[in-house]
Structures are given as structure tokens and as C-alpha cells.
Design a protein around this motif. Sequence first.
Motif, mmCIF file in Angstrom:
data_model
loop_
_atom_site.group_PDB
_atom_site.id
_atom_site.type_symbol
_atom_site.label_atom_id
_atom_site.label_comp_id
_atom_site.label_asym_id
_atom_site.label_seq_id
_atom_site.Cartn_x
_atom_site.Cartn_y
_atom_site.Cartn_z
ATOM 1 N N ARG A 51 44.451 45.171 27.988
ATOM 2 C CA ARG A 51 44.948 43.793 27.960
ATOM 3 C C ARG A 51 44.493 43.036 29.213
ATOM 4 N N THR A 52 44.595 43.669 30.359
ATOM 5 C CA THR A 52 44.206 43.033 31.617
ATOM 6 C C THR A 52 42.699 42.824 31.679
ATOM 7 N N GLU A 53 41.937 43.819 31.300
ATOM 8 C CA GLU A 53 40.473 43.686 31.302
ATOM 9 C C GLU A 53 40.027 42.538 30.408
ATOM 10 N N GLY A 54 40.667 42.373 29.252
ATOM 11 C CA GLY A 54 40.292 41.326 28.309
ATOM 12 C C GLY A 54 40.600 39.920 28.786
ATOM 13 N N ALA A 55 41.543 39.792 29.716
ATOM 14 C CA ALA A 55 41.940 38.461 30.202
ATOM 15 C C ALA A 55 41.520 38.208 31.642
ATOM 16 N N ALA A 56 40.757 39.140 32.211
ATOM 17 C CA ALA A 56 40.381 39.043 33.621
ATOM 18 C C ALA A 56 39.163 38.163 33.842
ATOM 19 N N GLU A 57 39.043 37.704 35.071
ATOM 20 C CA GLU A 57 37.857 36.963 35.477
ATOM 21 C C GLU A 57 36.643 37.850 35.242
ATOM 22 N N GLY A 58 35.601 37.271 34.651
ATOM 23 C CA GLY A 58 34.406 38.039 34.341
ATOM 24 C C GLY A 58 34.509 38.800 33.033
ATOM 25 N N GLY A 59 35.620 38.633 32.317
ATOM 26 C CA GLY A 59 35.816 39.310 31.036
ATOM 27 C C GLY A 59 35.006 38.648 29.939
ATOM 28 N N SER A 60 35.331 38.966 28.734
ATOM 29 C CA SER A 60 34.567 38.533 27.556
ATOM 30 C C SER A 60 34.599 37.027 27.312
ATOM 31 N N GLY A 61 35.544 36.329 27.898
ATOM 32 C CA GLY A 61 35.648 34.892 27.664
ATOM 33 C C GLY A 61 36.573 34.532 26.527
ATOM 34 N N GLY A 62 37.144 35.529 25.849
ATOM 35 C CA GLY A 62 38.054 35.268 24.741
ATOM 36 C C GLY A 62 39.470 34.988 25.178
ATOM 37 N N ALA A 63 39.759 35.269 26.444
ATOM 38 C CA ALA A 63 41.088 35.023 26.992
ATOM 39 C C ALA A 63 40.983 34.990 28.504
ATOM 40 N N ARG A 64 41.967 34.359 29.110
ATOM 41 C CA ARG A 64 42.041 34.346 30.569
ATOM 42 C C ARG A 64 43.501 34.298 30.960
ATOM 43 N N GLN A 65 43.881 35.124 31.931
ATOM 44 C CA GLN A 65 45.231 35.096 32.480
ATOM 45 C C GLN A 65 45.141 34.616 33.922
ATOM 46 N N PHE A 66 45.975 33.645 34.241
ATOM 47 C CA PHE A 66 46.048 33.106 35.595
ATOM 48 C C PHE A 66 47.382 33.506 36.214
ATOM 49 N N VAL A 67 47.376 33.673 37.535
ATOM 50 C CA VAL A 67 48.602 33.988 38.254
ATOM 51 C C VAL A 67 48.739 33.068 39.455
ATOM 52 N N ALA A 68 49.983 32.914 39.888
ATOM 53 C CA ALA A 68 50.301 32.227 41.139
ATOM 54 C C ALA A 68 50.601 33.338 42.135
ATOM 55 N N GLU A 69 49.667 33.536 43.070
ATOM 56 C CA GLU A 69 49.781 34.639 44.020
ATOM 57 C C GLU A 69 50.268 34.127 45.376
ATOM 58 N N ALA A 70 51.339 34.731 45.877
ATOM 59 C CA ALA A 70 51.899 34.374 47.180
ATOM 60 C C ALA A 70 51.041 34.981 48.293
ATOM 61 N N PRO A 71 51.180 34.480 49.519
ATOM 62 C CA PRO A 71 50.417 35.035 50.637
ATOM 63 C C PRO A 71 50.605 36.546 50.826
ATOM 64 N N ASP A 72 51.760 37.076 50.423
ATOM 65 C CA ASP A 72 51.994 38.519 50.557
ATOM 66 C C ASP A 72 51.396 39.331 49.398
ATOM 67 N N GLY A 73 50.718 38.642 48.453
ATOM 68 C CA GLY A 73 50.085 39.325 47.326
ATOM 69 C C GLY A 73 50.950 39.439 46.090
ATOM 70 N N SER A 74 52.226 39.059 46.189
ATOM 71 C CA SER A 74 53.095 39.126 45.008
ATOM 72 C C SER A 74 52.764 37.981 44.060
ATOM 73 N N TRP A 75 53.087 38.175 42.791
ATOM 74 C CA TRP A 75 52.832 37.167 41.768
ATOM 75 C C TRP A 75 54.131 36.456 41.418
#
Length: 188
Positions: A51-75
Motif C-alpha cells: 500500500r505504501t509503495e503504491g502511494a509513495a513518491e516515485g511510485g506508479s502514479g496511480g496514487a499518492r499519499q501526502f503527510v504533514a510531518e513535524a520537525p521531530d519526524g512525527s506525522w
Amino acid sequence: MDHLIRAIRADEWAKAREIRLAALRDPVAGIAFLDTYENAVERPDSFWRERTEGAAEGGSGGARQFVAEAPDGSWAGTISVLVERPSDEVRFGEAATVDQTHIVAVYVRPEARGTGLTEELFRAGVEWSWSLPEPLIRRVRLYVHEDNARAAAFYRRFGFVATGERVAVPGSETASELEYELRRPAGV
């Protein structure tokens, strides 16, 4: 709050799993998601990796998941966007009649709500939609449970318009999901 809005990376499946499980434990999860915590927590690591690979940057382009990442790395929040073409199999709702994207899995942690992160996540998802190469995306759509007034109000403030389309909520005999859309602006 100083967050970076970015696409997830393929190796971040454990963090993607954690925020999805947090979303499914939210008090409004029953009207916000078509999944349950009980089902999701039982899925194997391989499911979350794929699921993550399919929505990741550089993936197939069929999906994308975005996150709001804090300075400490938490989402602090997340949004997923699925590409839907008229020739694709229908995932939910009516079949695509134009090239479109479909926003799903919107979640912002309670402590980050009201800070503008939802707007930033939506902006990233919509901008990504408009940036896709030919055939151009003509609209972005989403569905909202008829009882989820808070989410529907946000979608309208962001510029989404109700289309009048209704889809039965899977597993319910009476509840409906309402379709909203954002049309591609001229010149974009």
C-alpha cells in the motif's frame, strides 16, 4: 506548528500503518472511513508495504499519499489521492466519465486540527492532481458521509461543490455518501 507537507516514501510503511490505525480509532471513524480498526490491525506487514509503495513518491502514479510531518519526524496528518480514468475499474461510487482523482483517507490528529494542516494537505493533493501529465485531470472528487457535517463544511470552504450524486454506504441499508467535486480551473 511548522510542518512539512510531502509525499510519503516507499520505506515508510510502518509510519503509514500507524497513522492509518490512529485514524481508524478516531471517534468519527465510523462515518469517515470505509474500514475498521479491527480489520486494519489484522493486516500483515506485506499489505502495508504494498500500500505504501503504491502511494509513495516515485511510485506508479496511480496514487499518492501526502503527510504533514513535524520537525521531530512525527506525522500529524495525511491525505491520499487516487487517479481514476474512464477505462479503470470502479473502486467506489460512479465510474469516472472524465480523467479525475479521488481524495480518500483524510486524517489530521486531534491536537493538530484547526491549525491549517488540513488545508495544506488538500492543497498538496489538488496541486498534484493538476500536475499529472496527459490526459489532464479534469476534476478532483471525494465522498463524505451524509452525517459528517464538519468534513462537508471544510470541503465546501476549500471550494468543493456537491454534485448531487449519492452512493449507499457499504453495509448500511439507509446511510449515504455524498459526492463533492472540484473542477479544474481554466488555464491550469
